[in-house]
Motif scaffolding. Structure first.
Motif, mmCIF file in Angstrom:
data_model
loop_
_atom_site.group_PDB
_atom_site.id
_atom_site.type_symbol
_atom_site.label_atom_id
_atom_site.label_comp_id
_atom_site.label_asym_id
_atom_site.label_seq_id
_atom_site.Cartn_x
_atom_site.Cartn_y
_atom_site.Cartn_z
ATOM 1 N N ILE A 126 0.959 -1.168 -0.019
ATOM 2 C CA ILE A 126 0.092 -0.093 0.027
ATOM 3 C C ILE A 126 1.040 1.182 0.033
ATOM 4 N N PHE A 127 1.937 1.169 0.512
ATOM 5 C CA PHE A 127 2.897 2.245 0.845
ATOM 6 C C PHE A 127 3.272 2.794 -0.689
ATOM 7 N N GLU A 128 3.952 1.688 -1.530
ATOM 8 C CA GLU A 128 4.207 1.985 -2.735
ATOM 9 C C GLU A 128 3.375 2.595 -3.637
ATOM 10 N N LEU A 129 2.036 1.845 -3.627
ATOM 11 C CA LEU A 129 0.932 2.640 -4.322
ATOM 12 C C LEU A 129 0.495 4.066 -3.933
ATOM 13 N N ALA A 130 0.591 4.422 -2.759
ATOM 14 C CA ALA A 130 0.479 5.708 -2.152
ATOM 15 C C ALA A 130 1.479 6.528 -2.679
ATOM 16 N N LYS A 131 2.667 6.327 -2.547
ATOM 17 C CA LYS A 131 3.799 6.928 -3.067
ATOM 18 C C LYS A 131 3.500 7.291 -4.448
ATOM 19 N N PHE A 132 3.534 6.171 -5.390
ATOM 20 C CA PHE A 132 3.072 6.407 -6.860
ATOM 21 C C PHE A 132 2.018 7.507 -7.039
ATOM 22 N N LEU A 133 0.792 7.120 -6.143
ATOM 23 C CA LEU A 133 -0.471 8.214 -6.543
ATOM 24 C C LEU A 133 -0.145 9.651 -6.065
ATOM 25 N N LYS A 134 0.789 9.859 -5.118
ATOM 26 C CA LYS A 134 0.802 11.179 -4.587
ATOM 27 C C LYS A 134 1.893 11.728 -5.627
ATOM 28 N N GLU A 135 2.977 11.031 -5.990
ATOM 29 C CA GLU A 135 4.146 11.790 -6.510
ATOM 30 C C GLU A 135 4.036 11.655 -8.217
ATOM 31 N N ASP A 136 3.343 10.725 -8.758
ATOM 32 C CA ASP A 136 3.173 10.785 -10.299
ATOM 33 C C ASP A 136 2.603 12.215 -10.668
ATOM 34 N N PRO A 137 3.442 13.073 -11.504
ATOM 35 C CA PRO A 137 2.973 14.177 -11.971
ATOM 36 C C PRO A 137 1.640 14.164 -12.531
ATOM 37 N N PRO A 167 -4.058 -7.224 13.213
ATOM 38 C CA PRO A 167 -4.300 -6.603 11.896
ATOM 39 C C PRO A 167 -3.287 -5.329 12.045
ATOM 40 N N ALA A 168 -2.545 -5.226 10.869
ATOM 41 C CA ALA A 168 -1.465 -4.196 10.682
ATOM 42 C C ALA A 168 -1.321 -3.912 9.309
ATOM 43 N N ILE A 169 -0.583 -2.706 9.062
ATOM 44 C CA ILE A 169 -0.456 -1.904 8.038
ATOM 45 C C ILE A 169 0.441 -0.858 7.827
ATOM 46 N N GLU A 170 1.066 -0.688 6.696
ATOM 47 C CA GLU A 170 2.194 0.403 6.673
ATOM 48 C C GLU A 170 1.649 1.691 6.845
ATOM 49 N N SER A 171 1.864 2.470 7.684
ATOM 50 C CA SER A 171 1.480 4.079 7.541
ATOM 51 C C SER A 171 1.862 4.858 6.560
ATOM 52 N N VAL A 172 0.762 5.876 6.020
ATOM 53 C CA VAL A 172 1.248 6.792 5.273
ATOM 54 C C VAL A 172 1.241 8.172 5.553
ATOM 55 N N THR A 173 1.765 8.226 6.899
ATOM 56 C CA THR A 173 1.860 9.569 7.558
ATOM 57 C C THR A 173 3.026 10.342 6.771
ATOM 58 N N SER A 174 4.076 9.587 6.483
ATOM 59 C CA SER A 174 5.062 10.200 5.990
ATOM 60 C C SER A 174 4.896 10.787 4.695
ATOM 61 N N LEU A 175 3.901 10.484 3.991
ATOM 62 C CA LEU A 175 3.448 10.875 2.444
ATOM 63 C C LEU A 175 2.470 12.134 2.795
ATOM 64 N N TRP A 176 1.237 11.973 3.671
ATOM 65 C CA TRP A 176 0.471 12.928 3.890
ATOM 66 C C TRP A 176 0.442 13.048 5.298
ATOM 67 N N LYS A 177 0.762 14.307 5.872
ATOM 68 C CA LYS A 177 0.682 14.387 7.154
ATOM 69 C C LYS A 177 -0.556 14.484 7.803
#
Lengths: 164, 417
Positions: A38-49, A97-107
């Motif tokens: 999920i973190f890779e996807l989030a990073k891609f969705l946010k940073e793709d121009p 249940p656990a998942i990677e946090s996306v806080t480092s991408l979106w505050k």
């Protein structure tokens, strides 16, 4: 090609089978994605121009109670550039249940993830400050889980005792 | 000590209380950083917001907001009641703009169930939402000015708000807890007197706004206390998920009414006021400008409002009128089924958001096909806006914290859900 198809194509090309399902109910596009990546996807969705989903509007979870993978984490993302709302869902396979946090991408995800942890007990890995949001520290239950009764659990909050 | 043992039954708590019962501060507190607690019972925190401040003299080093003092578990309650039953609970979210919450919630359910309300009902919804927006901004501006010392202002703004409450009394039968909208329409039609009252209110509002501006902007103390205080940058605002007037004050022209038009906002001509400074003063200006735009929208709505029904004709999912329930068999059966078993929308999930006075109010509803939502999540704007508080309070004076909270305009009923 309109933006919706572009988004689906691009994500499919990069992530392949990790994108498990694409639904479009009532014109709300929704990706069901592998919770491990999920973190890779989030990073891609946010940073793709071209996509630039700059705002994370919400992080929450669904408790399915009887299903095998009981919890689903839901993200609501918004792209100002394309004026587009995207929902991403991840079915959690691990227990507890656990998942990677996306806080480092979106505050903004900071408090949303704390709230989800408070209400469902989902552990967000690498979250900077994972504490309860609403319930008092030391509360032992997760109120939005389906087994928690609406009336509450007697004795779950310490009350002052009567004086003699 | 014996007394403490009787009061605190929690052993952990008692132990930690007893551990520091003899601690005294020997050094001069002003020479070091100190931690003070502000709220939850503080007149300037707009409800029960608690801030833990770390101060160096009078400068704020760090802020930790603590929420949850008004947590009533509305998301849990929603899972145990039908879609209709939940409408009155939306009043209690942002209690300064009850009508806006009602409208946003029923629109979310209508999106899920695929119901469309008649055109007149949609126009009435727009009118009440904009009236509610003016009322909410009046509270916001009034209490904000009072927080920074201009106490007269709150009397003036509440005078205008009072007239709106009277209109609501006429339309919905309640001044404050309106619960006016229904799935598929609105509870009752807006009659001629209500329309006349709204027009009269609008005529009186415009000169009143000029007076208010004169009162506040001729006041140097007000300007000096707010200008350049609590500056929020555009990128930070987006990153922290800030919406509504607070986002537009930083220069982002984002308004849900324009970005994703709902109701008939696409037929209405209005501007989205934006400022680029992002400080506390611009957040005051933007609310004043939005009131003017809302008045413009209201005038157009009153002019364009068509006649016709105010409830959709969809017997299995939309409640029939009371007259019909008492006189006709079919309607009585439908009413019984809807009240007892709910409207059973199809399996699926939707996210719908509307522009509220505080920002974007969103409802994420998951349906499993039964009469009650499987999950209902409220995306509350006050919650998101408060998250930015530690960032913009850093380095400010402790008295500015009051001004910053007032400028962000949180309502704890909504932030705590």
């Amino acid at each position: 090609m309109d933006f919706k198809n572009l988004l689906i194509e691009k994500t499919k090309n990069i992530f392949g089978n990790s994108l498990e399902e694409v639904t479009d109910f009532r014109n709300d596009l929704c990706f069901v994605f592998d919770s491990e990546k999920i973190f890779e996807l989030a990073k891609f969705l946010k940073e793709d121009p071209e996509l630039s989903f700059e705002m994370c509007k919400d992080v929450t979870a669904i408790d399915w109670a009887t299903r095998k993978n009981r919890f689903t984490v839901v993200y609501q993302l918004y792209s100002f550039k394309n004026n587009f709302n995207l929902r991403v869902k991840a079915n959690l396979k691990n227990d507890p249940p656990a998942i990677e946090s996306v806080t480092s991408l979106w505050k903004s995800a900071d408090w949303y993830e704390r709230e989800t942890f408070d209400m469902y007990g989902i552990n967000f890995k690498n979250h900077p400050d994972l504490r309860r949001m609403y319930m008092p520290e030391g509360f032992e239950y997760y109120p939005l889980r389906k087994e928690f009764p609406v009336m509450g659990i007697p004795g779950s909050l310490p009350l002052p005792e009567k004086n003699d | 000590m014996e007394k403490a043992k009787n009061i605190y039954t929690d052993e952990k708590l008692l132990k930690s209380l007893l551990a520091d019962k003899d601690v005294t501060i020997e050094e001069d507190a002003l020479e070091h950083e100190m931690v003070i607690n502000m709220g939850p019972q503080h007149p300037a925190t707009h409800g029960v917001l608690r801030l833990v401040l770390r101060l160096d003299g009078e400068t704020v080093v760090k802020v930790v907001p603590e929420l949850g003092y008004l947590h009533r578990g509305y998301e849990k309650m929603a899972e145990n009641m039908s879609y209709y039953e939940y409408i009155p609970h939306t009043d209690r979210l942002d209690y300064t703009a009850t009508m806006c919450n009602n409208v946003a919630y029923v629109l979310a359910v209508e999106k899920l169930a695929g119901i469309e309300a008649p055109k007149r009902a949609q126009y009435i919804r727009m009118i009440i939402a904009e009236l509610s927006r003016i009322a909410a901004h009046m509270v916001a501006i009034g209490t904000y000015a009072m927080d920074v010392g201009a106490v007269t202002m709150v009397m003036w703004t509440f005078k205008e708000r009072e007239k709106i409450q009277n209109v609501f009394d006429r339309i919905a039968g309640a001044r404050f807890t309106t619960s006016y909208t229904r799935i598929g329409g609105v509870a009752s039609d807006m009659d001629d007197e209500a329309i006349a009252m709204t027009k009269k209110f609008l005529d009186e509002l415009e000169p009143a706004l000029v007076d208010m501006d004169k009162l506040l902007l001729g006041n140097r103390i007000f300007i000096d206390r707010l200008e350049g205080v609590g500056v929020l940058k555009k990128e930070d605002a987006i990153n922290y998920g800030v919406t509504g007037p607070n986002l537009r004050a930083t220069g982002v022209e984002y308004d849900v009414r324009r970005a994703k038009p709902y109701l008939f906002y696409n037929e209405i001509d209005f501007k989205i006021p934006t400022y680029t400074e992002g400080d506390a003063l611009s957040r005051y200006f933007i609310r004043g400008d939005e009131v003017k735009e809302s008045a413009k929208i209201l005038r157009q709505c009153l002019e364009k409002m068509p006649g016709g029904e105010v409830m959709a004709n969809d017997p299995k999912r939309v409640l029939p009128h009371k007259d019909e329930i008492y006189t006709k068999m079919e309607e009585l059966i439908y009413d019984f089924m809807i009240v007892n078993f709910g409207i059973n929308p199809p399996v699926g999930d939707v996210y719908f958001s509307a522009e509220n006075p505080k920002g974007e109010l969103g409802f994420y509803i998951v349906s499993n096909g039964s009469g009650q939502p499987w999950k209902l999540k409220i995306h509350s704007p006050s919650f998101c806006n408060l998250q930015v508080l530690p960032l913009i309070c850093k380095g400010q004076m402790v008295s500015d914290v009051i001004a910053i909270i007032g400028s962000l305009d949180p309502v704890m009923g909504e932030a705590d859900k």
